[in-house]
Design an enzyme around this catalytic site. Structure first.
Site, PDB file in Angstrom:
ATOM      1  N   PHE A   1     -29.560  65.712 -13.501  1.00 15.22           N
ATOM      2  CA  PHE A   1     -28.407  66.536 -13.835  1.00 15.22           C
ATOM      3  C   PHE A   1     -27.290  66.249 -12.847  1.00 15.22           C
ATOM      4  CE2 PHE A   1     -25.670  70.273 -13.805  1.00 15.22           C
ATOM      5  CZ  PHE A   1     -25.411  70.393 -15.162  1.00 15.22           C
TER       6      PHE A   1
ATOM      7  N   ASP B   1     -26.811  62.413  -5.066  1.00  9.53           N
ATOM      8  CA  ASP B   1     -26.251  63.676  -5.544  1.00  9.53           C
ATOM      9  C   ASP B   1     -26.982  64.819  -4.843  1.00  9.53           C
ATOM     10  OD1 ASP B   1     -25.600  66.016  -6.840  1.00  9.53           O
ATOM     11  OD2 ASP B   1     -25.816  65.218  -8.876  1.00  9.53           O
TER      12      ASP B   1
ATOM     13  N   LYS C   1     -22.243  73.212  -4.560  1.00 14.25           N
ATOM     14  CA  LYS C   1     -23.027  74.455  -4.516  1.00 14.25           C
ATOM     15  C   LYS C   1     -23.066  75.142  -3.143  1.00 14.25           C
ATOM     16  CE  LYS C   1     -25.717  74.109  -8.698  1.00 14.25           C
ATOM     17  NZ  LYS C   1     -26.031  72.829  -9.324  1.00 14.25           N
TER      18      LYS C   1
END
Ligand SMILES: *Cc1c(COP(=O)(O)O)cnc(C)c1O
Length: 407
Positions: free
Chosen positions: A137, A222, A251
């Site tokens: 993702f 990532d 995040k």
């Protein structure tokens, strides 16, 4: 006076989410309260975002202070908070240069654009292939959702960007077979978060590094979910003894304020010259001020060391609940990015557990239909862990009871 109600969601908002029926209004540390004043223990952390819990006093102070000074200038000016955060990030990581944006998807979009542009500048336009992994993702922009490994997230949005190949995760042979000199980048999550909380194998990460080196390709890590102390290292790549060429962080770095960054080595960063890429809000002073304070606290060795002991407490409690009710097969992931895999008998029912947990006063996440996911604050107290686990046990009991009486 109109009371804001959950029905407004269905009336006024696009139906792409399915939020809970209750509305949280306040949080403090790892506790949250809803409109009715009910208390919840937060094991979800806003999907690995609230790295220091809710309303951390230092973050409140820094944000309030910055709010009285300067909110926004756009990138026609450099600002003190952005310069300070960029310096910190380069001192704490492999990277020499930073590009700021506002979300994980944007950070990955910049990372992949940078990799393509770097290959174009140095090798020519035929070197455009990006290797990504199944179940990965990377965000929801068209480029990042195409790099992501869940086909249903791309369905109906074509035509899609090309030259992106998906290989099985942790499969070195597949990687070796697919690599050639036209690969400009490999993008990989050190721990697949949305894809089920699956850590990369050390040998797999080394193989990516080695193949990138031998084919002049860039390794993009990532760390949008795995970064900022989540796994017990400031960034998860440190566990693997490798260094990427490009890394993304989002995040957790804002502790709840939207901010993201794409980091790179000096050599790679040179491909992002004036005019090649940009963002109006990227490097916003409010976000950067908060990000600096988050990094100060998370990079403290005491915070990082606390991740392991908290994981142990959570994992032991989960295994105990699992063995009492026969619901959990095993616990995986790294640090405070915890995946709890349901046993075969409970496959497909992750959402039922999440909903029951909410009813019992504890927030958890899922990662697909077979895995419960926990990503609490790095500072969650041991009392909050045990209270949350008591509530989770009640939830598991409720789910088991309901399903027994169903059959
Ligand atoms: C959440 C996530 C993203 C996307 O971040 P957004 O801020 O939602 O755009 C990208 N990569 C990983 C690994 C993520 O977990």
């Amino acid at each position: 006076m109109t009371e804001v109600s959950r029905e407004w969601y269905d009336t006024y908002m696009m139906p792409n989410y399915a939020p809970a029926q209750m509305i949280p209004v306040r949080g403090c540390g790892s506790r949250v309260w809803d409109q009715q004043g009910r208390e919840y223990i937060d094991f979800a952390g806003g999907i690995a975002v609230n790295s220091l819990g809710h309303a951390h006093p230092k973050l409140v102070e820094v944000l309030s202070d910055q709010a009285t000074k300067l909110w926004h200038t756009a990138n026609v000016f450099a600002t003190e908070p952005a310069l300070k955060l960029a310096k910190q990030l380069t001192e704490l990581t492999f990277a020499d240069k930073v590009f700021f944006s506002n979300s994980g998807a944007e950070a990955n979009e910049a990372a992949m654009k940078l990799a393509r542009r770097h290959a174009y500048n140095h090798h020519g336009e035929q070197k455009d292939r990006i290797i990504a992994f199944e179940n990965a993702f990377h965000g929801r922009t068209l480029f990042t959702v195409t790099a992501g490994g869940q086909a249903n997230y791309r369905e109906g949005f074509g035509p899609l960007p090309g030259a992106i190949d998906h290989l099985p995760f942790n499969d070195i042979a597949a990687l070796e077979g697919a690599f050639d000199d036209n690969v400009c980048a490999v993008i990989v999550e050190p721990v697949q978060g949305e894809g089920g909380v699956i850590a990369a194998d050390g040998e797999f990460m080394s193989a990516i590094r080695r193949l990138c080196n031998s084919h002049d390709a860039l390794m993009i890590v990532d760390e949008v979910q795995s970064g900022v102390g989540r796994t017990g290292a400031l960034y998860a790549y440190e566990h693997f003894g490798i260094q990427p060429d490009i890394m993304t962080t989002a995040k957790g770095i804002g502790g709840g304020f939207p901010i993201a960054a794409t980091l790179a080595t000096n050599e790679v960063a040179q491909s992002l010259q004036v005019g090649t890429h940009g963002s109006t809000w990227g490097g916003n002073p409010m976000g950067c001020a908060v990000g600096s304070a988050v990094l100060d606290i998370v990079s403290d060795p005491e915070t990082l060391a606390g991740v392991g002991s908290r994981r142990q407490a959570l994992e032991e409690a989960l295994m105990q609940i699992g063995s009492r009710y026969g619901v959990f097969d095993h616990v995986r992931g790294m640090g405070l990015l915890i995946g709890c895999v349901l046993t075969d008998a409970w496959k497909g029912k992750a959402r039922e557990f999440l909903e029951a947990a909410q009813s019992e006063g504890v927030f958890i996440l899922v990662a697909g239909a077979n895995v419960l996911r926990l990503a609490p604050s790095l500072l969650i107290s041991f009392d909050e862990i045990s209270l949350g686990m008591q509530r989770l046990e009640k939830a598991v009991q409720a789910v088991c009871g309901t399903n027994e009486s169903d059959s």
